[in-house]
Design an enzyme around this catalytic site. Sequence first.
Site, mmCIF file in Angstrom:
data_model
loop_
_atom_site.group_PDB
_atom_site.id
_atom_site.type_symbol
_atom_site.label_atom_id
_atom_site.label_comp_id
_atom_site.label_asym_id
_atom_site.label_seq_id
_atom_site.Cartn_x
_atom_site.Cartn_y
_atom_site.Cartn_z
ATOM 1 N N ASN A 1 -55.036 -26.197 -14.014
ATOM 2 C CA ASN A 1 -54.603 -25.391 -15.155
ATOM 3 C C ASN A 1 -54.051 -26.297 -16.249
ATOM 4 O O ASN A 1 -53.342 -27.252 -15.953
ATOM 5 C CB ASN A 1 -53.504 -24.409 -14.721
ATOM 6 C CG ASN A 1 -53.949 -22.961 -14.845
ATOM 7 O OD1 ASN A 1 -54.736 -22.639 -15.722
ATOM 8 N ND2 ASN A 1 -53.440 -22.111 -13.989
ATOM 9 N N ASP B 1 -45.067 -24.659 -5.261
ATOM 10 C CA ASP B 1 -46.251 -25.430 -5.633
ATOM 11 C C ASP B 1 -47.073 -25.796 -4.404
ATOM 12 O O ASP B 1 -48.289 -25.955 -4.487
ATOM 13 C CB ASP B 1 -45.852 -26.710 -6.368
ATOM 14 C CG ASP B 1 -45.078 -26.420 -7.641
ATOM 15 O OD1 ASP B 1 -45.483 -25.508 -8.372
ATOM 16 O OD2 ASP B 1 -44.061 -27.082 -7.890
ATOM 17 N N ASN C 1 -50.033 -17.791 -7.993
ATOM 18 C CA ASN C 1 -48.947 -17.796 -7.012
ATOM 19 C C ASN C 1 -48.060 -16.557 -7.070
ATOM 20 O O ASN C 1 -47.337 -16.275 -6.110
ATOM 21 C CB ASN C 1 -48.056 -19.029 -7.222
ATOM 22 C CG ASN C 1 -48.736 -20.304 -6.801
ATOM 23 O OD1 ASN C 1 -49.961 -20.347 -6.661
ATOM 24 N ND2 ASN C 1 -47.972 -21.356 -6.585
ATOM 25 N N TYR D 1 -12.020 -6.686 -10.005
ATOM 26 C CA TYR D 1 -11.378 -7.990 -10.228
ATOM 27 C C TYR D 1 -9.970 -7.905 -9.645
ATOM 28 O O TYR D 1 -9.747 -7.290 -8.614
ATOM 29 C CB TYR D 1 -11.423 -8.321 -11.728
ATOM 30 C CG TYR D 1 -11.108 -9.767 -12.030
ATOM 31 C CD1 TYR D 1 -11.755 -10.806 -11.350
ATOM 32 C CD2 TYR D 1 -10.154 -10.096 -12.986
ATOM 33 C CE1 TYR D 1 -11.459 -12.128 -11.618
ATOM 34 C CE2 TYR D 1 -9.856 -11.415 -13.266
ATOM 35 C CZ TYR D 1 -10.504 -12.424 -12.572
ATOM 36 O OH TYR D 1 -10.217 -13.731 -12.838
ATOM 37 N N LYS E 1 -40.393 -17.808 -14.099
ATOM 38 C CA LYS E 1 -40.469 -17.623 -12.652
ATOM 39 C C LYS E 1 -39.416 -16.599 -12.203
ATOM 40 O O LYS E 1 -39.690 -15.703 -11.405
ATOM 41 C CB LYS E 1 -40.210 -18.960 -11.970
ATOM 42 C CG LYS E 1 -40.714 -19.050 -10.563
ATOM 43 C CD LYS E 1 -42.181 -19.442 -10.560
ATOM 44 C CE LYS E 1 -42.691 -19.694 -9.176
ATOM 45 N NZ LYS E 1 -44.060 -20.224 -9.179
ATOM 46 N N GLU F 1 -39.519 -25.953 -7.388
ATOM 47 C CA GLU F 1 -40.597 -25.744 -8.348
ATOM 48 C C GLU F 1 -40.822 -26.999 -9.182
ATOM 49 O O GLU F 1 -39.870 -27.613 -9.681
ATOM 50 C CB GLU F 1 -40.222 -24.580 -9.281
ATOM 51 C CG GLU F 1 -41.346 -24.087 -10.132
ATOM 52 C CD GLU F 1 -42.311 -23.204 -9.363
ATOM 53 O OE1 GLU F 1 -43.465 -23.065 -9.802
ATOM 54 O OE2 GLU F 1 -41.905 -22.643 -8.333
ATOM 55 N N ASP F 2 -42.086 -27.380 -9.327
ATOM 56 C CA ASP F 2 -42.497 -28.425 -10.271
ATOM 57 C C ASP F 2 -41.744 -29.737 -10.063
ATOM 58 O O ASP F 2 -41.276 -30.363 -11.017
ATOM 59 C CB ASP F 2 -42.329 -27.928 -11.706
ATOM 60 C CG ASP F 2 -43.306 -26.805 -12.034
ATOM 61 O OD1 ASP F 2 -44.255 -26.610 -11.260
ATOM 62 O OD2 ASP F 2 -43.120 -26.122 -13.056
ATOM 63 N N GLY G 1 -52.031 -34.014 -3.681
ATOM 64 C CA GLY G 1 -50.612 -33.957 -3.957
ATOM 65 C C GLY G 1 -49.964 -32.818 -3.191
ATOM 66 O O GLY G 1 -50.389 -32.461 -2.084
ATOM 67 N N ALA G 2 -48.942 -32.219 -3.793
ATOM 68 C CA ALA G 2 -48.179 -31.179 -3.111
ATOM 69 C C ALA G 2 -49.056 -30.001 -2.710
ATOM 70 O O ALA G 2 -49.059 -29.574 -1.550
ATOM 71 C CB ALA G 2 -47.047 -30.710 -4.017
ATOM 72 N N ALA G 3 -49.823 -29.459 -3.653
ATOM 73 C CA ALA G 3 -50.654 -28.289 -3.350
ATOM 74 C C ALA G 3 -51.754 -28.641 -2.364
ATOM 75 O O ALA G 3 -52.023 -27.899 -1.413
ATOM 76 C CB ALA G 3 -51.242 -27.721 -4.636
#
Length: 470
Positions: free
Chosen positions: A362, A236, A392, A113, A168, A210-211, A270-272
């Site tokens: 899921n 995703d 994943n 520091y 995650k 994510e999500d 969708g996304a996946a």
Amino acid sequence: MAAPSPGYSVTFRLSAPSGYSITSEIVSQAGGAGAQITAVDVVESHHDRMVIDLTANTSSPEHADEVGRALETIDGVTVEHASDRTFLMHLGGKLEVVPKLELRNRDDLSRAYTPGVARVSKAIAEDRSLARNLTVKRNTIAVVSDGSAVLGLGNIGPEGALPVMEGKAALFKQFADVDAWPVCLDTQDSDEIVRIVKAIAPVYGGVNLEDIAAPRCFEIEARLREELDIPVFHDDQHGTAIVVLAALTNALRLVGKQIGDIRVAISGVGAAGNAIIQLLQASGVTHIVAAGRGGIVARDHEHTDAHRKQIAEGTNPDNITGTLSDAVRGADVFIGVSAPDVLTEEDVAQMADRAIVFALANPDPEIDPALAARHAAVVATGRSDYPNQINNVLAFPGVFRGLLDAGVSDVTNEMLVAAARAISENVSDEQLNSSYIIPSVFDGDVARDVADAIVEVAGRAARTHEPATV
């Protein structure tokens, strides 16, 4: 009733009368109520009473209550309390910050520091690229979510998303030694999310989205990739696609089919679903039919969503219409990233010989795996309590380890295909069978192999100055 799962593990603290057979009675009663017993511990033993901890997997909170009531039907047994082991694991969160150095004296403090740190700050101010070597940026990523599409829970907001993002981050650390931190944003405005992530980017070496619900996730990812000089990866989408391709590669090895010859039906656009389609096409699949809630995506339908329109124009070569059942008829492969119970046993029976079914919704898949297995040669799900879990975690830790090690900002289709190949190659010919087409998430070689594959592709691109796009 769904199968018992460690996700609903409960420890019952029981007061019971002393006796040689009491533990056997307790185990028998709990098993008769459908619980999966994992441990029985005598905590205390007195002349007339015993305190017993019974730990068991159940299928839901309601099922746990049923097991508790069944235990209390034993003469003299009472449930003092029941502890949900999943909630216990989350007490106080799952992450902490641990310094890499020990500050033992004034000498250490003066360099870590003030005043010594000022010299490092000044050097970075003069050359910002030094931040990669002299700060946490070198090995730290942000796990960013707005909580709009969390697991199978939907739009539950940033606080609801936080336990998932913590998990995650823990996986990043355990499997690839990547330091990650949850960044859950209290906004679902795309412009604001982009602005916030850009503002915090100096701290991080990469961003894992994510999500975030489709179609906003596509725009957010594309804009951040364009405007940041660090890698941006939407797990995703691309993490799912990598592991699906890895599992499909091995499933095709098993059933003796070539990837360029197969017909694939996909439930979920969708996304996946979008990312899986793109990666399968990049790998040589030419015949894909995708279906959403409204049925098969076809060219002669009106599509206001640009991504849905892209799917319509790039898939379904015969332009068939109808329901998911029509899409599946005669297909070699079914891939579901949609909703529970949308596929029937009759649908699977109408697929091609030696069919492959990936029911990945899921926590409840598109079809009961046991029903699918009556007709399909290979069945996979997203669940840990069935064989062939498409998870994943096989992809994202190694992908970011490789991106950070290579020091690149672009994520290319070639990298994603190479990552899938690295995962699939961790299953040898001797190991490959209908219940083992994908390595365990605890296979210690996978993340390192994926990282090495990413670094190799990045190095080759740098040498040839290839354009880098997804």
